[in-house]
Design a protein around this motif. Sequence first.
Motif, PDB file in Angstrom:
ATOM      1  N   GLY A  57       6.134 -66.105 -41.565  1.00 18.21           N
ATOM      2  CA  GLY A  57       6.190 -66.717 -42.880  1.00 18.21           C
ATOM      3  C   GLY A  57       6.064 -65.689 -43.995  1.00 18.21           C
ATOM      4  O   GLY A  57       5.473 -64.625 -43.824  1.00 18.21           O
ATOM      5  N   TRP A  58       6.657 -66.025 -45.147  1.00 17.38           N
ATOM      6  CA  TRP A  58       6.590 -65.162 -46.332  1.00 17.38           C
ATOM      7  C   TRP A  58       5.515 -65.687 -47.281  1.00 17.38           C
ATOM      8  O   TRP A  58       5.477 -66.860 -47.612  1.00 17.38           O
ATOM      9  CB  TRP A  58       7.936 -65.153 -47.046  1.00 17.38           C
ATOM     10  CG  TRP A  58       9.014 -64.441 -46.286  1.00 17.38           C
ATOM     11  CD1 TRP A  58       9.685 -64.903 -45.187  1.00 17.38           C
ATOM     12  CD2 TRP A  58       9.535 -63.149 -46.556  1.00 17.38           C
ATOM     13  NE1 TRP A  58      10.592 -63.981 -44.751  1.00 17.38           N
ATOM     14  CE2 TRP A  58      10.536 -62.893 -45.578  1.00 17.38           C
ATOM     15  CE3 TRP A  58       9.277 -62.178 -47.527  1.00 17.38           C
ATOM     16  CZ2 TRP A  58      11.271 -61.700 -45.545  1.00 17.38           C
ATOM     17  CZ3 TRP A  58      10.014 -60.999 -47.497  1.00 17.38           C
ATOM     18  CH2 TRP A  58      10.988 -60.763 -46.516  1.00 17.38           C
ATOM     19  N   VAL A  59       4.655 -64.793 -47.719  1.00 15.62           N
ATOM     20  CA  VAL A  59       3.612 -65.170 -48.675  1.00 15.62           C
ATOM     21  C   VAL A  59       4.257 -65.376 -50.039  1.00 15.62           C
ATOM     22  O   VAL A  59       5.030 -64.535 -50.507  1.00 15.62           O
ATOM     23  CB  VAL A  59       2.523 -64.087 -48.755  1.00 15.62           C
ATOM     24  CG1 VAL A  59       1.491 -64.453 -49.834  1.00 15.62           C
ATOM     25  CG2 VAL A  59       1.849 -63.914 -47.404  1.00 15.62           C
ATOM     26  N   VAL A  60       3.960 -66.507 -50.682  1.00 15.41           N
ATOM     27  CA  VAL A  60       4.494 -66.815 -52.004  1.00 15.41           C
ATOM     28  C   VAL A  60       3.404 -66.547 -53.028  1.00 15.41           C
ATOM     29  O   VAL A  60       2.279 -67.034 -52.892  1.00 15.41           O
ATOM     30  CB  VAL A  60       4.960 -68.283 -52.088  1.00 15.41           C
ATOM     31  CG1 VAL A  60       5.577 -68.572 -53.457  1.00 15.41           C
ATOM     32  CG2 VAL A  60       5.950 -68.590 -50.977  1.00 15.41           C
ATOM     33  N   SER A  61       3.723 -65.784 -54.055  1.00  8.95           N
ATOM     34  CA  SER A  61       2.739 -65.427 -55.081  1.00  8.95           C
ATOM     35  C   SER A  61       2.155 -66.672 -55.743  1.00  8.95           C
ATOM     36  O   SER A  61       2.890 -67.565 -56.177  1.00  8.95           O
ATOM     37  CB  SER A  61       3.406 -64.538 -56.144  1.00  8.95           C
ATOM     38  OG  SER A  61       2.494 -64.219 -57.169  1.00  8.95           O
ATOM     39  N   GLY A 115      11.463 -71.041 -55.134  1.00  7.13           N
ATOM     40  CA  GLY A 115      12.461 -70.399 -55.983  1.00  7.13           C
ATOM     41  C   GLY A 115      13.401 -71.349 -56.679  1.00  7.13           C
ATOM     42  O   GLY A 115      14.133 -70.943 -57.600  1.00  7.13           O
ATOM     43  N   CYS A 116      13.427 -72.623 -56.274  1.00  7.76           N
ATOM     44  CA  CYS A 116      14.297 -73.600 -56.932  1.00  7.76           C
ATOM     45  C   CYS A 116      13.782 -73.969 -58.327  1.00  7.76           C
ATOM     46  O   CYS A 116      14.536 -74.491 -59.152  1.00  7.76           O
ATOM     47  CB  CYS A 116      14.408 -74.863 -56.087  1.00  7.76           C
ATOM     48  SG  CYS A 116      15.175 -74.616 -54.461  1.00  7.76           S
ATOM     49  N   ASN A 117      12.465 -73.735 -58.558  1.00  5.81           N
ATOM     50  CA  ASN A 117      11.833 -74.018 -59.863  1.00  5.81           C
ATOM     51  C   ASN A 117      11.955 -75.487 -60.258  1.00  5.81           C
ATOM     52  O   ASN A 117      12.202 -75.813 -61.427  1.00  5.81           O
ATOM     53  CB  ASN A 117      12.436 -73.127 -60.957  1.00  5.81           C
ATOM     54  CG  ASN A 117      12.131 -71.662 -60.739  1.00  5.81           C
ATOM     55  OD1 ASN A 117      11.003 -71.298 -60.382  1.00  5.81           O
ATOM     56  ND2 ASN A 117      13.130 -70.805 -60.938  1.00  5.81           N
ATOM     57  N   ASP A 124      21.742 -69.731 -55.849  1.00  8.43           N
ATOM     58  CA  ASP A 124      22.353 -69.150 -54.645  1.00  8.43           C
ATOM     59  C   ASP A 124      21.634 -69.590 -53.375  1.00  8.43           C
ATOM     60  O   ASP A 124      21.945 -69.123 -52.286  1.00  8.43           O
ATOM     61  CB  ASP A 124      22.368 -67.620 -54.743  1.00  8.43           C
ATOM     62  CG  ASP A 124      20.962 -67.038 -54.901  1.00  8.43           C
ATOM     63  OD1 ASP A 124      19.997 -67.833 -55.020  1.00  8.43           O
ATOM     64  OD2 ASP A 124      20.830 -65.794 -54.909  1.00  8.43           O
ATOM     65  N   ASN A 125      20.663 -70.498 -53.533  1.00 10.30           N
ATOM     66  CA  ASN A 125      19.919 -71.021 -52.394  1.00 10.30           C
ATOM     67  C   ASN A 125      20.435 -72.423 -52.063  1.00 10.30           C
ATOM     68  O   ASN A 125      20.211 -73.364 -52.821  1.00 10.30           O
ATOM     69  CB  ASN A 125      18.422 -71.067 -52.709  1.00 10.30           C
ATOM     70  CG  ASN A 125      17.581 -71.414 -51.484  1.00 10.30           C
ATOM     71  OD1 ASN A 125      18.094 -71.938 -50.487  1.00 10.30           O
ATOM     72  ND2 ASN A 125      16.293 -71.146 -51.540  1.00 10.30           N
TER      73      ASN A 125
END
Length: 273
Positions: free
Chosen positions: A103-107, A177-179, A200-201
Amino acid sequence: MVRCSNGLLGLLNAAVLVLSVVVLGGGIWLSHRATTTDCERFLERPAIALGVLLLALSLAGLAGALCRKSCLLWLYLLALFVLIVLLFAFTVFAFVVTNRGAGWVVSGRGYKEYRLGDYSTWLQRRVEDSGNWAKIRSCLQDGKVCGKLAARRETLGQFVAANLSPVESGCCKPPTGCNFTYQSETIWDKPPGFNSTTTDNPDCTTWSNDQTALCYDCQSCKAGVLANLKNDWKKIAMINIIFLIFLIIVYSVGCCAFRNNRRDNSNAYPAWK
């Protein structure tokens, strides 16, 4: 020594016999439930097959050890050897295909997010297959994972600080990232003018506030499922190592019992003659 090895083999196979009856009974119970889900249907056939295999092995081992039937014991040892080889191969395979992916850590978030491309090609192909994913999607809906998340009724601050599971993070919310604007755990509003050309996602476009859709068809959801699968397979691989050690012990005792049976038969022949 003869009686000891045969008796020990019989005792070990009696334990396997009990285990086979439990596994077989569980598989039959799943197959006859009126409310059986797709997840349970997926489990019933392997459970029945494993139960029948263990039952046949244990009965052959018991007959060979207690009745001193060398031919049955030889077939039992051959089948046990094949099982050990297959189990060892599966354990190695499980470690290899689950070696990649994290998994990627999200700030500013307590949870991680997951990307499908981080996992092995073999696993990616399994979840991208439409037939496989339809079954997995059905399992996720049957399990009401996102429904349980929605029932928390958390504020935005509580939600972003939560430690979500991989499936909750990937399937029940859009990527960070979709905000999108948070309304509840499973309801997010897209910004005005949002369309497929503004991101782009592809997961941002796939997301839906329809509670039966959400992000179940997102790449992030498939990645979350693989993250869970990776953890489960590693646990299964560790259990397999313990089971392999047990089977090797049984096989060694069986070899001793087989050798003793051969010796008994060869010694008995001249006396009869």
